[in-house]
Design a protein around this motif. Structure first.
Motif, short mmCIF file in Angstrom:
data_model
loop_
_atom_site.label_atom_id
_atom_site.label_comp_id
_atom_site.label_asym_id
_atom_site.label_seq_id
_atom_site.Cartn_x
_atom_site.Cartn_y
_atom_site.Cartn_z
N SER A 62 -9.32 7.78 -0.60
CA SER A 62 -7.93 7.52 0.01
C SER A 62 -8.01 6.18 0.74
CB SER A 62 -7.32 8.53 0.78
OG SER A 62 -6.11 8.05 1.51
N GLU A 63 -9.08 5.96 1.45
CA GLU A 63 -9.52 4.69 2.40
C GLU A 63 -9.89 3.71 1.23
OE1 GLU A 63 -12.20 3.31 6.08
OE2 GLU A 63 -12.90 5.27 4.81
N ASN A 66 -6.56 2.44 0.25
CA ASN A 66 -5.56 1.64 1.09
C ASN A 66 -6.33 0.20 1.37
OD1 ASN A 66 -3.95 3.60 1.49
ND2 ASN A 66 -5.23 4.46 3.28
N LYS A 67 -7.71 0.17 1.16
CA LYS A 67 -8.39 -1.29 1.37
C LYS A 67 -8.59 -1.74 0.22
CE LYS A 67 -10.50 0.46 5.65
NZ LYS A 67 -11.79 0.46 6.35
#
Length: 242
Positions: A62-63, A66-67
């Motif tokens: 997920s991170e 997002n990045k």
């Protein structure tokens, strides 16, 4: 007093005899119970450890999304599916990674992750979502037969409307308007009457071209009748005064 001692000795003798006969069995039962308890506790601990590690990888995916860190997404997804395939995080992480790959135009990776969900997921709802998205990827690649085969797979009744709607999309792109119409109409009967998807399906149904037979059978418009020629002016009567 001697009688009392004799009575105690008899009881002790009976106890020894009982223990001699059943002691090993009882010890075995106790050992089994102890091992079962320890095993249960150990299994719970192991499951909790597995879930915690899987959760860490899921949030890493997920991170990474997002990045926009593609390498991190791929690495975390690979570890999650390889090391913790039986956890609930694995199919969810695969779905996340598949969407990221699809958005990036990496159809091969998206298809790989979605196929994993369909083949290995334990929850019917997640498998159904995986099938729908896999069929969408195949449709995007114009693999129409593959998409239809994917949609033929088993899925919960609550997903039937969505599956029929996507079948209609496949038929529409194939130019099979009659089949698309049948699929869309069946989908409308299954979809939530108050849901937004039903409105989209209705729009797709309305946008289908009319069947050729219907166009041929439609009566041609009657041309407007030409105006009647004006009557000639009456000739003046003979003998009329000039």
């Amino acid at each position: 007093m001697a009688a009392y001692d004799l009575d105690e000795q008899e009881k002790l003798g009976d106890l020894k005899a009982w223990w001699s006969r059943w002691g090993n069995v009882l010890s075995g039962i106790i050992a089994v119970i102890a091992l079962a308890f320890a095993g249960t506790q150990g299994y719970k601990w192991w499951n909790a450890k597995q879930a915690a590690e899987a959760a860490t990888l899921y949030f890493a995916i997920s991170e990474g999304i997002n990045k926009n860190e593609t390498a991190k997404i791929k690495d975390a997804t690979a570890q999650l599916l390889e090391k913790f395939p039986s956890t609930g995080y694995a199919p969810r992480g695969a779905l996340l990674a598949a969407k990221a790959a699809f958005d990036a135009g990496d159809m091969a990776t998206a298809q790989t992750h979605l196929s994993w969900v369909v083949a290995n997921g334990k929850e019917d709802e997640l498998k159904a979502i995986g099938r729908l998205r896999l069929a969408t990827v195949q449709l995007d690649q114009k693999k129409f037969d593959d998409a239809l085969a994917t949609l033929d797979g088993k899925h919960p009744a609550s997903f039937e409307g969505l599956f029929l709607d996507l079948r209609g999309d496949v038929f529409k792109l194939q130019g099979k308007s009659a089949d698309a119409k049948t699929a869309y109409e069946a989908a409308l009967a299954k979809l939530d009457p108050k849901g937004q998807q039903k409105q989209f399906t209705q729009l797709k149904l309305d946008s289908l071209p009319a069947p050729v037979a219907a166009v041929i059978a439609a009566p041609a418009a009657t041309p407007a009748a030409a105006p009647a020629p004006a009557a000639p002016a009456a000739a003046p009567a003979q003998g009329a005064k000039k």
